[in-house]
Design a protein around this motif. Structure first.
Motif, PDB file in Angstrom:
ATOM      1  N   GLY A 173      20.242  17.579  27.548  1.00 56.26           N
ATOM      2  CA  GLY A 173      19.669  17.925  26.256  1.00 56.26           C
ATOM      3  C   GLY A 173      20.122  19.250  25.697  1.00 56.26           C
ATOM      4  N   LEU A 174      21.236  19.761  26.205  1.00 57.98           N
ATOM      5  CA  LEU A 174      21.741  21.059  25.770  1.00 57.98           C
ATOM      6  C   LEU A 174      22.981  20.905  24.902  1.00 57.98           C
ATOM      7  N   GLY A 175      23.279  21.938  24.131  1.00 59.41           N
ATOM      8  CA  GLY A 175      24.488  21.983  23.333  1.00 59.41           C
ATOM      9  C   GLY A 175      25.448  23.013  23.893  1.00 59.41           C
ATOM     10  N   THR A 176      26.737  22.824  23.626  1.00 63.05           N
ATOM     11  CA  THR A 176      27.771  23.715  24.146  1.00 63.05           C
ATOM     12  C   THR A 176      28.872  23.889  23.107  1.00 63.05           C
ATOM     13  N   ILE A 177      29.648  24.959  23.295  1.00 66.02           N
ATOM     14  CA  ILE A 177      30.905  25.094  22.570  1.00 66.02           C
ATOM     15  C   ILE A 177      31.888  25.833  23.474  1.00 66.02           C
ATOM     16  N   PRO A 178      33.020  25.191  23.819  1.00 61.58           N
ATOM     17  CA  PRO A 178      34.036  25.878  24.611  1.00 61.58           C
ATOM     18  C   PRO A 178      34.794  26.838  23.710  1.00 61.58           C
ATOM     19  N   GLN A 179      35.107  28.037  24.217  1.00 56.79           N
ATOM     20  CA  GLN A 179      35.677  29.082  23.367  1.00 56.79           C
ATOM     21  C   GLN A 179      36.900  29.744  23.990  1.00 56.79           C
ATOM     22  N   ALA A 180      38.070  29.329  23.509  1.00 58.92           N
ATOM     23  CA  ALA A 180      39.298  30.015  23.908  1.00 58.92           C
ATOM     24  C   ALA A 180      39.329  31.420  23.316  1.00 58.92           C
ATOM     25  N   ALA A 181      38.618  31.617  22.203  1.00 58.95           N
ATOM     26  CA  ALA A 181      38.618  32.924  21.533  1.00 58.95           C
ATOM     27  C   ALA A 181      38.185  34.043  22.476  1.00 58.95           C
ATOM     28  N   LEU A 182      37.241  33.759  23.362  1.00 59.38           N
ATOM     29  CA  LEU A 182      36.773  34.806  24.267  1.00 59.38           C
ATOM     30  C   LEU A 182      37.868  35.260  25.217  1.00 59.38           C
ATOM     31  N   ALA A 183      38.767  34.334  25.570  1.00 59.42           N
ATOM     32  CA  ALA A 183      39.853  34.671  26.491  1.00 59.42           C
ATOM     33  C   ALA A 183      40.883  35.605  25.862  1.00 59.42           C
ATOM     34  N   ARG A 184      40.800  35.822  24.545  1.00 56.17           N
ATOM     35  CA  ARG A 184      41.659  36.815  23.894  1.00 56.17           C
ATOM     36  C   ARG A 184      41.324  38.222  24.394  1.00 56.17           C
ATOM     37  N   HIS A 185      40.180  38.352  25.036  1.00 58.64           N
ATOM     38  CA  HIS A 185      39.693  39.660  25.477  1.00 58.64           C
ATOM     39  C   HIS A 185      39.523  39.670  26.995  1.00 58.64           C
ATOM     40  N   SER A 186      40.537  39.144  27.682  1.00 59.45           N
ATOM     41  CA  SER A 186      40.451  39.004  29.136  1.00 59.45           C
ATOM     42  C   SER A 186      40.287  40.345  29.836  1.00 59.45           C
ATOM     43  N   GLY A 187      40.959  41.369  29.332  1.00 59.24           N
ATOM     44  CA  GLY A 187      40.843  42.690  29.946  1.00 59.24           C
ATOM     45  C   GLY A 187      39.422  43.211  29.880  1.00 59.24           C
ATOM     46  N   LEU A 188      38.818  43.110  28.720  1.00 53.93           N
ATOM     47  CA  LEU A 188      37.430  43.545  28.553  1.00 53.93           C
ATOM     48  C   LEU A 188      36.508  42.754  29.469  1.00 53.93           C
ATOM     49  N   ILE A 189      36.688  41.437  29.514  1.00 56.95           N
ATOM     50  CA  ILE A 189      35.839  40.585  30.354  1.00 56.95           C
ATOM     51  C   ILE A 189      35.981  40.978  31.823  1.00 56.95           C
ATOM     52  N   ARG A 190      37.223  41.202  32.239  1.00 58.44           N
ATOM     53  CA  ARG A 190      37.460  41.544  33.648  1.00 58.44           C
ATOM     54  C   ARG A 190      36.778  42.866  34.002  1.00 58.44           C
ATOM     55  N   ARG A 191      36.909  43.832  33.111  1.00 58.59           N
ATOM     56  CA  ARG A 191      36.288  45.140  33.371  1.00 58.59           C
ATOM     57  C   ARG A 191      34.772  45.050  33.348  1.00 58.59           C
ATOM     58  N   ARG A 231      24.336  42.780  25.947  1.00 58.61           N
ATOM     59  CA  ARG A 231      25.261  43.884  26.177  1.00 58.61           C
ATOM     60  C   ARG A 231      26.705  43.407  26.046  1.00 58.61           C
ATOM     61  N   PHE A 232      26.974  42.255  26.641  1.00 58.82           N
ATOM     62  CA  PHE A 232      28.321  41.691  26.566  1.00 58.82           C
ATOM     63  C   PHE A 232      28.669  41.316  25.134  1.00 58.82           C
ATOM     64  N   ARG A 233      27.727  40.704  24.424  1.00 57.76           N
ATOM     65  CA  ARG A 233      27.974  40.301  23.030  1.00 57.76           C
ATOM     66  C   ARG A 233      28.351  41.500  22.166  1.00 57.76           C
ATOM     67  N   LYS A 234      27.582  42.550  22.263  1.00 62.60           N
ATOM     68  CA  LYS A 234      27.854  43.736  21.449  1.00 62.60           C
ATOM     69  C   LYS A 234      29.220  44.323  21.765  1.00 62.60           C
ATOM     70  N   LEU A 235      29.570  44.332  23.028  1.00 63.09           N
ATOM     71  CA  LEU A 235      30.836  44.920  23.451  1.00 63.09           C
ATOM     72  C   LEU A 235      32.027  44.109  22.954  1.00 63.09           C
ATOM     73  N   ILE A 236      31.991  42.796  23.155  1.00 62.13           N
ATOM     74  CA  ILE A 236      33.136  41.972  22.773  1.00 62.13           C
ATOM     75  C   ILE A 236      33.208  41.814  21.250  1.00 62.13           C
ATOM     76  N   TYR A 237      32.046  41.779  20.573  1.00 65.73           N
ATOM     77  CA  TYR A 237      32.063  41.707  19.110  1.00 65.73           C
ATOM     78  C   TYR A 237      32.690  42.976  18.524  1.00 65.73           C
ATOM     79  N   LYS A 238      32.356  44.111  19.081  1.00 57.97           N
ATOM     80  CA  LYS A 238      32.915  45.374  18.597  1.00 57.97           C
ATOM     81  C   LYS A 238      34.429  45.381  18.746  1.00 57.97           C
ATOM     82  N   GLU A 239      34.923  44.927  19.881  1.00 57.31           N
ATOM     83  CA  GLU A 239      36.372  44.903  20.091  1.00 57.31           C
ATOM     84  C   GLU A 239      37.046  43.927  19.137  1.00 57.31           C
TER      85      GLU A 239
END
Length: 232
Positions: A170-188, A68-76
């Motif tokens: 044994g896990l992989g990660t990627i830190p993403q500043a890009a997501l913070a471009r949408h702080s308002g959406l994340i907060r809501r 749900r979150f992926r679809k929302l932030i990708y759309k924005e």
């Protein structure tokens, strides 16, 4: 065990984790079990912080919640909306910092066969941030607003330890500043209170080691380039 040997063994483990870790841009669909995620989080919680404030709070979305979150932030993002950072992004990259950024970017594009200067392909690849590169889990890191930049710095240390703990498990990660471009959406979307500031996201899971995008590694500056010794 001899103390010197023990020290060498311990630093060797850290060196191995640091050398192995990289930003994963293709993940397997396989989810990480909750016990492993909690082990990761318990380890990362040992991160040092200013006055032991431990300002980080973490939201982890998995399964349908992640979708749900992926679809929302990708759309924005794909609609050209967002750009509401809580912390201002770099004003510009100059000198060595610009060179390193370009090197990293061209390594990515060359690996994927993207022709230099193909801005449409660049933009399409950038949007993969908002698909979390196929990761089954995404973490959102946020801090307390009154702590300002010190809270963000503490969160940066937490992010580093989160990634190292993940690597050890044994896990992989990627830190993403890009997501913070949408702080308002994340907060809501996650009901994050107004007194919190979004620092970044971390997509994580099991790396798809067969995918070509995970085949390259970035370089590191030498100690001589980054450290000044003052002895007298």
């Amino acid at each position: 065990m001899d103390a010197a040997v023990n020290q060498n063994n311990r630093i060797g483990v850290l060196e191995e984790l640091l050398n192995e870790r990289y930003s994963v841009r293709a993940f397997l669909a396989k989810e990480v079990d909750r016990a492993t995620i909690e082990h990761l989080l318990t380890t990362a919680q040992r991160t040092a912080s200013w006055c032991n404030s431990q300002p980080w709070q973490v939201v982890i979305a998995s399964g349908e919640a992640k979708e749900r979150f992926r679809k929302l932030i990708y759309k924005e993002a794909s609609g050209g909306l967002g750009d509401d950072y809580d912390f201002p992004p770099p004003r510009e990259y100059l000198g060595a910092y610009l060179e390193r950024r370009r090197e990293s970017g061209f390594q990515l594009y060359n690996t994927l066969g993207i022709v230099r200067g193909d801005k449409a392909a660049y933009a399409k690849q950038a949007l993969e941030n908002y698909n979390f590169f196929g990761a089954p889990h995404v973490a959102i890191i946020h801090t307390d607003e009154p702590l300002g930049i010190y809270g963000a710095i503490d969160c940066g240390a937490y992010v580093s330890n989160f990634m190292l703990a993940a690597q050890a498990l044994g896990l992989g990660t990627i830190p993403q500043a890009a997501l913070a471009r949408h702080s308002g959406l994340i907060r809501r979307h996650f009901n994050v209170s107004a007194d919190r500031r979004i620092v970044c996201g971390i997509s994580f899971g099991y790396a798809d080691n067969a995918h070509k995008v995970n085949s390259y590694r970035t370089s590191r500056a030498s100690v001589a380039e980054t450290v000044t010794f003052v002895d007298e």
